[in-house]
Design a protein around this motif. Structure first.
Motif, PDB file in Angstrom:
ATOM      1  N   MET A 149      18.109  13.347   1.883  1.00 22.99           N
ATOM      2  CA  MET A 149      17.155  14.403   1.521  1.00 22.99           C
ATOM      3  C   MET A 149      16.581  14.148   0.145  1.00 22.99           C
ATOM      4  SD  MET A 149      19.429  17.579   2.959  1.00 22.99           S
ATOM      5  CE  MET A 149      20.766  17.165   1.864  1.00 22.99           C
ATOM      6  N   ASP A 150      15.573  13.303   0.084  1.00 26.13           N
ATOM      7  CA  ASP A 150      15.008  12.881  -1.195  1.00 26.13           C
ATOM      8  C   ASP A 150      13.669  13.562  -1.440  1.00 26.13           C
ATOM      9  OD1 ASP A 150      14.816  11.472  -3.573  1.00 26.13           O
ATOM     10  OD2 ASP A 150      14.000   9.675  -2.629  1.00 26.13           O
ATOM     11  N   GLY A 151      13.361  13.804  -2.700  1.00 28.81           N
ATOM     12  CA  GLY A 151      12.065  14.345  -3.087  1.00 28.81           C
ATOM     13  C   GLY A 151      12.081  15.796  -3.521  1.00 28.81           C
ATOM     14  N   ASN A 152      13.270  16.384  -3.655  1.00 28.47           N
ATOM     15  CA  ASN A 152      13.369  17.801  -4.035  1.00 28.47           C
ATOM     16  C   ASN A 152      12.766  18.088  -5.406  1.00 28.47           C
ATOM     17  OD1 ASN A 152      14.991  18.637  -1.698  1.00 28.47           O
ATOM     18  ND2 ASN A 152      16.544  17.324  -2.616  1.00 28.47           N
ATOM     19  N   ARG A 153      13.168  17.301  -6.405  1.00 26.69           N
ATOM     20  CA  ARG A 153      12.657  17.538  -7.767  1.00 26.69           C
ATOM     21  C   ARG A 153      11.167  17.230  -7.858  1.00 26.69           C
ATOM     22  NH1 ARG A 153      18.029  15.464  -9.583  1.00 26.69           N
ATOM     23  NH2 ARG A 153      17.130  13.437  -9.194  1.00 26.69           N
ATOM     24  N   ARG A 154      10.733  16.122  -7.224  1.00 30.86           N
ATOM     25  CA  ARG A 154       9.300  15.797  -7.256  1.00 30.86           C
ATOM     26  C   ARG A 154       8.484  16.904  -6.607  1.00 30.86           C
ATOM     27  NH1 ARG A 154       9.248  10.523  -4.257  1.00 30.86           N
ATOM     28  NH2 ARG A 154      11.425  10.989  -3.926  1.00 30.86           N
ATOM     29  N   TRP A 155       8.991  17.479  -5.525  1.00 27.08           N
ATOM     30  CA  TRP A 155       8.315  18.576  -4.836  1.00 27.08           C
ATOM     31  C   TRP A 155       8.142  19.761  -5.783  1.00 27.08           C
ATOM     32  CZ3 TRP A 155       9.628  23.594  -3.640  1.00 27.08           C
ATOM     33  CH2 TRP A 155       8.893  24.219  -2.643  1.00 27.08           C
ATOM     34  N   ALA A 156       9.233  20.111  -6.492  1.00 24.46           N
ATOM     35  CA  ALA A 156       9.190  21.248  -7.413  1.00 24.46           C
ATOM     36  C   ALA A 156       8.254  20.969  -8.595  1.00 24.46           C
ATOM     37  CB  ALA A 156      10.596  21.575  -7.909  1.00 24.46           C
ATOM     38  N   ARG A 157       8.325  19.771  -9.152  1.00 23.15           N
ATOM     39  CA  ARG A 157       7.466  19.428 -10.286  1.00 23.15           C
ATOM     40  C   ARG A 157       5.987  19.486  -9.908  1.00 23.15           C
ATOM     41  NH1 ARG A 157      10.937  14.248 -11.534  1.00 23.15           N
ATOM     42  NH2 ARG A 157      12.719  15.227 -12.518  1.00 23.15           N
ATOM     43  N   MET A 158       5.643  18.998  -8.721  1.00 22.91           N
ATOM     44  CA  MET A 158       4.255  19.022  -8.271  1.00 22.91           C
ATOM     45  C   MET A 158       3.726  20.452  -8.181  1.00 22.91           C
ATOM     46  SD  MET A 158       4.406  15.982  -5.364  1.00 22.91           S
ATOM     47  CE  MET A 158       3.321  16.885  -4.309  1.00 22.91           C
ATOM     48  N   ARG A 159       4.625  21.405  -7.968  1.00 21.79           N
ATOM     49  CA  ARG A 159       4.243  22.807  -7.849  1.00 21.79           C
ATOM     50  C   ARG A 159       4.512  23.582  -9.138  1.00 21.79           C
ATOM     51  NH1 ARG A 159       5.154  20.392  -3.435  1.00 21.79           N
ATOM     52  NH2 ARG A 159       4.220  20.999  -1.459  1.00 21.79           N
ATOM     53  N   LYS A 160       4.882  22.835 -10.188  1.00 22.80           N
ATOM     54  CA  LYS A 160       5.189  23.419 -11.500  1.00 22.80           C
ATOM     55  C   LYS A 160       6.272  24.501 -11.393  1.00 22.80           C
ATOM     56  CE  LYS A 160       0.818  22.168 -13.597  1.00 22.80           C
ATOM     57  NZ  LYS A 160       1.111  20.793 -13.538  1.00 22.80           N
ATOM     58  N   LEU A 161       7.292  24.184 -10.582  1.00 24.00           N
ATOM     59  CA  LEU A 161       8.436  25.070 -10.389  1.00 24.00           C
ATOM     60  C   LEU A 161       9.664  24.467 -11.044  1.00 24.00           C
ATOM     61  CD1 LEU A 161       7.926  25.789  -6.574  1.00 24.00           C
ATOM     62  CD2 LEU A 161       7.361  27.316  -8.462  1.00 24.00           C
ATOM     63  N   ASP A 162      10.667  25.290 -11.223  1.00 28.52           N
ATOM     64  CA  ASP A 162      11.957  24.801 -11.689  1.00 28.52           C
ATOM     65  C   ASP A 162      12.471  23.772 -10.680  1.00 28.52           C
ATOM     66  OD1 ASP A 162      15.135  25.179 -11.496  1.00 28.52           O
ATOM     67  OD2 ASP A 162      14.441  25.545 -13.549  1.00 28.52           O
ATOM     68  N   GLU A 163      13.102  22.714 -11.173  1.00 31.54           N
ATOM     69  CA  GLU A 163      13.570  21.655 -10.286  1.00 31.54           C
ATOM     70  C   GLU A 163      14.503  22.147  -9.192  1.00 31.54           C
ATOM     71  OE1 GLU A 163      15.190  18.503 -12.647  1.00 31.54           O
ATOM     72  OE2 GLU A 163      13.210  17.851 -13.320  1.00 31.54           O
ATOM     73  N   LEU A 164      15.267  23.184  -9.450  1.00 29.17           N
ATOM     74  CA  LEU A 164      16.182  23.716  -8.443  1.00 29.17           C
ATOM     75  C   LEU A 164      15.449  24.388  -7.280  1.00 29.17           C
ATOM     76  CD1 LEU A 164      19.037  25.166 -10.664  1.00 29.17           C
ATOM     77  CD2 LEU A 164      19.005  23.022  -9.377  1.00 29.17           C
ATOM     78  N   ALA A 165      14.181  24.732  -7.481  1.00 33.63           N
ATOM     79  CA  ALA A 165      13.414  25.391  -6.423  1.00 33.63           C
ATOM     80  C   ALA A 165      13.255  24.488  -5.201  1.00 33.63           C
ATOM     81  CB  ALA A 165      12.037  25.809  -6.935  1.00 33.63           C
ATOM     82  N   GLY A 166      13.365  23.196  -5.383  1.00 37.92           N
ATOM     83  CA  GLY A 166      13.221  22.266  -4.276  1.00 37.92           C
ATOM     84  C   GLY A 166      14.486  22.018  -3.496  1.00 37.92           C
ATOM     85  N   LEU A 167      15.548  22.726  -3.707  1.00 37.16           N
ATOM     86  CA  LEU A 167      16.825  22.459  -3.078  1.00 37.16           C
ATOM     87  C   LEU A 167      17.158  23.376  -1.937  1.00 37.16           C
ATOM     88  CD1 LEU A 167      18.948  21.573  -6.196  1.00 37.16           C
ATOM     89  CD2 LEU A 167      17.937  20.034  -4.546  1.00 37.16           C
TER      90      LEU A 167
END
Length: 161
Positions: free
Chosen positions: A33-51
């Motif tokens: 399950m890769d790309g969680n942090r990149r997903w959150a960063r692209m949406r200007k969200l906290d990195e944990l939001a992608g988990l």
């Protein structure tokens, strides 16, 4: 509107997968399950939001898991049991792994665009088919899973032969 048109937030309820698996579908799928942090960063969200905080998905997640460490631990367990070197075979090692009793994956899916196993289930994935996708894990949905299974079902598995 199609599944591809929907971008679901990490806390959205999981989509129900209603499409029956095609003939030749894998019995066990493992997903890196890769790309969680990149997903959150692209949406200007906290990195944990992608988990992927869903409440209806049953999922085994290995935090800080490393396959090499798992194999070392398995060997230590076998040695500590007093097993003779001649008695050690693939079955002995498999039974000492963290995943003992779980079937080896037929298919490993890697999201996020990388094309490597990254120390993930190295022993167990020896004969697995690998499908990679550029889709980041939080956006990975039923259509992506169907596509990976369709790719898998078109392959001829040789199991190292």
């Amino acid at each position: 509107m199609t599944d591809a048109d929907i971008r679901r937030p990490a806390d959205a309820q999981p989509l129900v997968h209603t499409t029956p698996p095609p003939e030749g579908a894998p019995n066990h799928v493992a997903i890196i399950m890769d790309g969680n942090r990149r997903w959150a960063r692209m949406r200007k969200l906290d990195e944990l939001a992608g988990l992927a905080a869903a409440t209806k998905l049953q999922l085994g997640v290995a935090f800080n898991y490393g396959s090499r460490t798992e194999i070392v631990d398995a060997v230590r367990t076998i040695v500590a049991s007093g097993a003779s070197p001649d008695s050690i075979d693939e079955r002995t090692i498999s039974s000492a792994l963290y995943t003992a009793g779980t079937p080896d994956p037929d298919l490993v899916i890697r999201t996020g665009g990388e094309e490597r196993l990254s120390n993930f289930l190295l022993w167990q994935s020896a004969y697995a088919e690998i499908v990679t996708t550029t889709t980041l894990w939080p956006d990975f949905g039923a259509a992506d899973l169907d596509a990976a299974i369709a790719t898998y079902s078109q392959r001829i598995r040789r199991f190292g032969r």
